[in-house]
Design an enzyme around this catalytic site. Structure first.
Site, mmCIF file in Angstrom:
data_model
loop_
_atom_site.group_PDB
_atom_site.id
_atom_site.type_symbol
_atom_site.label_atom_id
_atom_site.label_comp_id
_atom_site.label_asym_id
_atom_site.label_seq_id
_atom_site.Cartn_x
_atom_site.Cartn_y
_atom_site.Cartn_z
ATOM 1 N N ASP A 66 0.812 -1.215 0.000
ATOM 2 C CA ASP A 66 0.000 0.000 0.000
ATOM 3 C C ASP A 66 0.849 1.271 0.000
ATOM 4 O O ASP A 66 2.066 1.234 0.200
ATOM 5 C CB ASP A 66 -0.953 -0.007 1.209
ATOM 6 N N ASN B 287 -7.159 -2.878 14.666
ATOM 7 C CA ASN B 287 -8.558 -3.128 14.289
ATOM 8 C C ASN B 287 -8.695 -4.333 13.353
ATOM 9 O O ASN B 287 -9.758 -4.560 12.798
ATOM 10 C CB ASN B 287 -9.157 -1.876 13.630
ATOM 11 N N HIS C 219 -7.016 -4.795 10.486
ATOM 12 C CA HIS C 219 -6.786 -4.560 9.046
ATOM 13 C C HIS C 219 -5.527 -5.282 8.555
ATOM 14 O O HIS C 219 -4.588 -5.518 9.314
ATOM 15 C CB HIS C 219 -6.776 -3.060 8.696
ATOM 16 N N GLU D 109 -9.606 -1.987 5.747
ATOM 17 C CA GLU D 109 -10.168 -1.720 7.066
ATOM 18 C C GLU D 109 -11.382 -2.632 7.307
ATOM 19 O O GLU D 109 -11.910 -3.232 6.350
ATOM 20 C CB GLU D 109 -10.596 -0.247 7.136
HETATM 21 C C1 F6R Z 1 1.612 -1.445 6.135
HETATM 22 C C2 F6R Z 1 0.285 -2.028 6.258
HETATM 23 C C3 F6R Z 1 -0.432 -2.103 7.576
HETATM 24 C C4 F6R Z 1 0.486 -2.398 8.767
HETATM 25 C C5 F6R Z 1 -0.325 -2.396 10.061
HETATM 26 C C6 F6R Z 1 0.555 -2.580 11.286
HETATM 27 O O1 F6R Z 1 2.092 -1.544 4.803
HETATM 28 O O2 F6R Z 1 -0.263 -2.407 5.281
HETATM 29 O O3 F6R Z 1 -1.430 -3.091 7.498
HETATM 30 O O4 F6R Z 1 1.111 -3.635 8.588
HETATM 31 O O5 F6R Z 1 -1.012 -1.178 10.186
HETATM 32 O O6 F6R Z 1 1.396 -1.471 11.428
HETATM 33 P P1 F6R Z 1 2.518 -1.434 12.567
HETATM 34 O O7 F6R Z 1 3.496 -2.497 12.252
HETATM 35 O O8 F6R Z 1 3.096 -0.039 12.462
HETATM 36 O O9 F6R Z 1 1.807 -1.676 13.861
#
Ligand code: F6R
Length: 256
Positions: A72, A141, A143, A148
């Protein structure tokens, strides 16, 4: 689609999770089983990438033959800006290893036609022969990528709105307070088409999401629960992230 049990490895802490994940990725790359690698950003991935960089520097690993696809990117955040996932990847992996930047794909959140960019990204993945191994983090959450809660399991790369929870979680990267409202993300269907999936979760703030993903209903309310529709999923958690699991639903290997 039938339900599968993810292979769950519970390790002592973030350092152990990162080195275990790096060991798995390196073994797959060295054996030639992984030629197309799906990558994530975020705090969880930083120590994992540090381990991969160390392995490349020690000449135990080369990423030179790989093609990569990131999950992303924010919409409207230029690649040169430090908060962009382009900058993150340059800092933590691309600038530090022999991974060829020309073959390291990241969605273009500045594209004038974002829907066309999303289709182009899907086509590039298909042209590369699909993703052999997709690395994932998880949001508190539930995701995966920026899919989401509520995201359709059939979704593909597209523009999405970021939830308030996600914008709060990522606010530190945007000191001016201008946290983007949208991102381009691989869809859930795109992610679960990868031949193998490796999800990392660290810390107590991920415990609820991990319990919901592994033991809750398979439902868009927890996007990560879609991973149970895939037969080759490994989840590496530290003890804190595994602390709300109480059922036998996963095949658990405790390494802690
Ligand atoms: C990042 C992504 C997100 C993160 C998730 C966890 O490319 O797609 O799904 O993997 O938000 O983020 P951290 O590791 O910062 O807790």
């Amino acid at each position: 689609m039938s339900e599968h049990q993810p292979l769950l490895e519970i390790v002592a802490d973030a350092g152990a999770a990162a080195s275990r994940a790096a060991e798995i990725i390196a073994a797959r790359v060295v054996s030639g089983r992984v030629k197309v690698l799906g990558l994530a950003t975020g705090g969880t991935m930083v120590p994992l990438y540090a381990n991969l960089v160390a392995a490349v520097r020690a000449r135990r690993l080369s990423l030179g033959g790989l093609t990569s696809f990131n999950l992303d990117e924010y919409v409207g955040v230029a690649p040169r800006l430090p908060a962009s996932f382009h900058a993150y990847m340059r800092q933590h992996l691309l600038g530090e290893t022999d991974l060829d930047p020309a073959r390291a794909h990241i969605p273009d959140g500045m594209a004038p036609d974002l829907a066309a960019e999303a289709s182009r990204y899907e086509m590039a993945i298909a042209r590369a022969g699909g993703i052999d191994l997709q690395v994932l983090g998880i949001g508190s959450n539930g995701h995966i990528g920026f899919n989401e809660p509520g995201s359709d399991f059939g979704s593909r790369t597209r523009v999405v709105g970021l939830s308030e929870a996600t914008r709060r979680a990522n606010a530190a990267e945007f000191p001016d307070g201008a946290v983007p409202e949208q991102a381009l993300t691989m869809g859930i269907a795109t992610i679960i088409e990868a031949r193998e999936i490796l999800l990392l979760a660290i810390g107590a703030k991920k415990a609820g999401a991990i319990a919901a993903a592994i033991e809750g209903p398979i439902s868009p309310d927890c996007p990560a629960s879609a991973l149970r529709l895939h037969a080759q999923v490994r989840i590496i958690c530290d003890k804190a992230a595994a602390s709300k699991l109480d059922g036998p639903q996963a095949d658990i290997r405790r390494r802690a």
